[in-house]
Design a protein around this motif. Structure first.
Motif, mmCIF file in Angstrom:
data_model
loop_
_atom_site.group_PDB
_atom_site.id
_atom_site.type_symbol
_atom_site.label_atom_id
_atom_site.label_comp_id
_atom_site.label_asym_id
_atom_site.label_seq_id
_atom_site.Cartn_x
_atom_site.Cartn_y
_atom_site.Cartn_z
ATOM 1 N N ARG A 133 0.878 -1.112 -0.131
ATOM 2 C CA ARG A 133 -0.014 -0.032 -0.070
ATOM 3 C C ARG A 133 1.027 1.163 -0.035
ATOM 4 N NH1 ARG A 133 -5.302 0.604 2.696
ATOM 5 N NH2 ARG A 133 -5.952 2.566 2.047
ATOM 6 N N PRO A 134 1.490 1.555 -1.087
ATOM 7 C CA PRO A 134 2.394 2.658 -1.339
ATOM 8 C C PRO A 134 1.541 4.133 -0.841
ATOM 9 C CG PRO A 134 2.030 1.793 -3.443
ATOM 10 C CD PRO A 134 1.317 0.898 -2.641
ATOM 11 N N GLU A 135 0.169 4.075 -1.043
ATOM 12 C CA GLU A 135 -0.251 5.387 -0.978
ATOM 13 C C GLU A 135 -1.650 5.229 -0.360
ATOM 14 O OE1 GLU A 135 -0.734 7.600 -4.772
ATOM 15 O OE2 GLU A 135 1.457 6.970 -5.413
ATOM 16 N N PRO A 136 -2.291 6.033 0.324
ATOM 17 C CA PRO A 136 -3.407 5.922 1.104
ATOM 18 C C PRO A 136 -4.703 5.432 0.017
ATOM 19 C CG PRO A 136 -2.530 7.674 2.056
ATOM 20 C CD PRO A 136 -1.612 7.301 0.919
ATOM 21 N N THR A 137 -4.691 5.761 -1.163
ATOM 22 C CA THR A 137 -5.611 5.556 -2.022
ATOM 23 C C THR A 137 -5.034 4.601 -3.165
ATOM 24 O OG1 THR A 137 -4.913 7.396 -3.733
ATOM 25 C CG2 THR A 137 -6.790 8.010 -2.262
ATOM 26 N N LEU A 138 -4.042 3.699 -2.948
ATOM 27 C CA LEU A 138 -3.605 2.615 -4.032
ATOM 28 C C LEU A 138 -2.937 1.530 -3.349
ATOM 29 C CD1 LEU A 138 -2.338 2.243 -7.002
ATOM 30 C CD2 LEU A 138 -0.416 3.371 -6.215
ATOM 31 N N MET A 139 -3.552 0.513 -3.916
ATOM 32 C CA MET A 139 -2.707 -0.921 -3.340
ATOM 33 C C MET A 139 -1.953 -1.465 -4.639
ATOM 34 S SD MET A 139 -4.426 -4.370 -1.694
ATOM 35 C CE MET A 139 -4.615 -3.678 -0.143
ATOM 36 N N ARG A 140 -0.869 -2.020 -4.580
ATOM 37 C CA ARG A 140 0.057 -2.483 -5.543
ATOM 38 C C ARG A 140 0.094 -3.971 -5.346
ATOM 39 N NH1 ARG A 140 4.101 1.259 -6.199
ATOM 40 N NH2 ARG A 140 2.919 2.022 -7.638
ATOM 41 N N SER A 141 -0.110 -4.863 -6.410
ATOM 42 C CA SER A 141 0.575 -6.155 -6.278
ATOM 43 C C SER A 141 1.640 -6.163 -7.465
ATOM 44 C CB SER A 141 -0.677 -7.044 -6.864
ATOM 45 O OG SER A 141 -0.223 -8.316 -7.081
ATOM 46 N N GLN A 142 2.464 -7.111 -7.073
ATOM 47 C CA GLN A 142 3.798 -7.544 -7.979
ATOM 48 C C GLN A 142 3.828 -8.973 -8.094
ATOM 49 O OE1 GLN A 142 6.997 -4.816 -7.179
ATOM 50 N NE2 GLN A 142 6.339 -3.935 -9.296
ATOM 51 N N ARG A 143 4.211 -9.393 -9.328
ATOM 52 C CA ARG A 143 4.088 -10.941 -9.365
ATOM 53 C C ARG A 143 5.736 -11.150 -9.515
ATOM 54 N NH1 ARG A 143 1.235 -15.181 -11.515
ATOM 55 N NH2 ARG A 143 -0.209 -14.159 -10.010
ATOM 56 N N TYR A 144 6.137 -12.099 -8.823
ATOM 57 C CA TYR A 144 7.862 -12.485 -8.704
ATOM 58 C C TYR A 144 8.157 -13.519 -9.711
ATOM 59 C CZ TYR A 144 8.269 -8.357 -6.006
ATOM 60 O OH TYR A 144 8.130 -7.062 -5.381
ATOM 61 N N LYS A 145 9.160 -13.914 -10.156
ATOM 62 C CA LYS A 145 10.004 -14.858 -10.878
ATOM 63 C C LYS A 145 9.947 -16.016 -10.083
ATOM 64 C CE LYS A 145 13.659 -16.174 -13.642
ATOM 65 N NZ LYS A 145 14.799 -15.702 -14.373
ATOM 66 N N ASP A 146 10.333 -15.877 -8.699
ATOM 67 C CA ASP A 146 10.597 -17.003 -7.692
ATOM 68 C C ASP A 146 10.241 -16.473 -6.398
ATOM 69 O OD1 ASP A 146 13.116 -15.871 -6.927
ATOM 70 O OD2 ASP A 146 14.004 -16.916 -8.566
ATOM 71 N N ALA A 147 10.692 -17.532 -5.353
ATOM 72 C CA ALA A 147 10.538 -17.205 -4.020
ATOM 73 C C ALA A 147 11.506 -16.181 -3.133
ATOM 74 C CB ALA A 147 10.657 -18.772 -3.241
ATOM 75 N N VAL A 169 7.975 -9.533 -12.248
ATOM 76 C CA VAL A 169 7.691 -9.747 -13.698
ATOM 77 C C VAL A 169 6.517 -9.169 -14.253
ATOM 78 C CG1 VAL A 169 9.141 -12.035 -13.951
ATOM 79 C CG2 VAL A 169 6.470 -12.191 -13.277
ATOM 80 N N ASN A 170 5.611 -8.810 -13.378
ATOM 81 C CA ASN A 170 4.290 -8.126 -13.897
ATOM 82 C C ASN A 170 3.593 -7.482 -12.648
ATOM 83 O OD1 ASN A 170 2.572 -9.960 -12.917
ATOM 84 N ND2 ASN A 170 2.908 -11.001 -15.050
ATOM 85 N N GLY A 171 2.530 -6.648 -12.775
ATOM 86 C CA GLY A 171 2.060 -6.077 -11.770
ATOM 87 C C GLY A 171 0.694 -5.442 -12.008
ATOM 88 N N SER A 172 -0.102 -5.257 -10.859
ATOM 89 C CA SER A 172 -1.378 -4.750 -10.980
ATOM 90 C C SER A 172 -1.626 -3.665 -9.985
ATOM 91 C CB SER A 172 -2.666 -5.692 -11.108
ATOM 92 O OG SER A 172 -2.637 -6.445 -9.770
ATOM 93 N N THR A 173 -2.780 -2.783 -10.040
ATOM 94 C CA THR A 173 -3.294 -2.013 -9.030
ATOM 95 C C THR A 173 -4.540 -2.051 -8.599
ATOM 96 O OG1 THR A 173 -3.637 -0.108 -10.378
ATOM 97 C CG2 THR A 173 -1.303 -0.338 -9.662
ATOM 98 N N VAL A 174 -5.044 -1.579 -7.474
ATOM 99 C CA VAL A 174 -6.331 -1.293 -7.067
ATOM 100 C C VAL A 174 -6.371 0.086 -6.468
ATOM 101 C CG1 VAL A 174 -8.243 -1.758 -5.529
ATOM 102 C CG2 VAL A 174 -6.802 -3.686 -6.597
ATOM 103 N N ALA A 175 -6.911 1.136 -7.361
ATOM 104 C CA ALA A 175 -6.990 2.529 -6.739
ATOM 105 C C ALA A 175 -8.277 3.002 -6.640
ATOM 106 C CB ALA A 175 -6.257 3.316 -7.959
ATOM 107 N N LEU A 176 -8.325 3.865 -5.611
ATOM 108 C CA LEU A 176 -9.508 4.576 -5.442
ATOM 109 C C LEU A 176 -9.610 5.716 -6.178
ATOM 110 C CD1 LEU A 176 -11.895 4.926 -3.458
ATOM 111 C CD2 LEU A 176 -10.654 6.311 -1.955
ATOM 112 N N LYS A 177 -10.598 5.752 -7.387
ATOM 113 C CA LYS A 177 -10.745 6.872 -8.245
ATOM 114 C C LYS A 177 -12.301 7.383 -8.050
ATOM 115 C CE LYS A 177 -7.147 5.110 -11.051
ATOM 116 N NZ LYS A 177 -6.742 4.923 -12.369
ATOM 117 N N ASP A 178 -12.510 8.676 -8.124
ATOM 118 C CA ASP A 178 -13.840 9.256 -8.276
ATOM 119 C C ASP A 178 -14.987 8.299 -7.462
ATOM 120 O OD1 ASP A 178 -13.020 11.381 -9.871
ATOM 121 O OD2 ASP A 178 -12.998 9.844 -11.630
#
Length: 161
Positions: free
Chosen positions: A65-79, A85-94
């Motif tokens: 949770r890098p910001e109060p209105t943002l959650m970030r997900s990152q996928r990793y190559k290994d343990a 290797v990629n990622g996504s977000t959930v953001a509070l917008k409007d």
């Protein structure tokens, strides 16, 4: 092959075949305006997780949770969690919680403590996260196959200590 937009959903959907079109959600009627407190209800996801994709391969991801209105997900190559290797977000917008992965987007349709469900705005499926206990989250994806039949797949994430 179908690909989905939230990191955990990537594990599910990148291995599912048959969905041939991108679904869009119907026009959103008057909905409750979501706030930072609603995004806080997803805090159970913060941390490092592993899971098994439908093909049996183990995947690793981290939610922050890098910001109060943002959650970030990152996928990793290994343990080691050293090479994302990629990622996504959930953001509070409007007043909405919007999940984004690549060109795909979803909107939260239900937000409760320990559970959130997303419907496609421009994506091939819907998905939800549900806290089972402090170390287990169930991810469920729903879609319609090429014959119009409803399909569903669930997997578990286990917290990496």
């Amino acid at each position: 092959m179908l690909k989905l937009a939230v990191s955990t959903s990537i594990a599910v959907s990148s291995h599912l075949a048959g969905a041939t079109s991108v679904q869009t959600s119907p026009p959103i009627q008057e909905k409750h305006v979501l706030t930072v407190e609603d995004l806080n209800k997803l805090s159970f996801l913060i941390g490092r997780w592993s899971g098994n994709a439908p093909d049996g391969r183990t995947f690793y991801e981290e939610y922050s949770r890098p910001e109060p209105t943002l959650m970030r997900s990152q996928r990793y190559k290994d343990a080691s969690f050293s090479e994302a290797v990629n990622g996504s977000t959930v953001a509070l917008k409007d007043g909405k919680l919007i999940s984004t992965w690549g060109e795909f987007t979803w909107v939260a349709t239900s937000v409760e403590d320990g559970r959130v469900s997303f419907s496609p705005m421009n994506a091939p499926s819907s998905f939800s996260w549900r806290r089972v206990d402090t170390d287990t989250v169930e991810v469920t994806q729903n879609w319609t196959d090429e014959k119009g039949a409803a399909q569903s797949y669930a997997l578990e994430l286990k917290r990496v200590q």
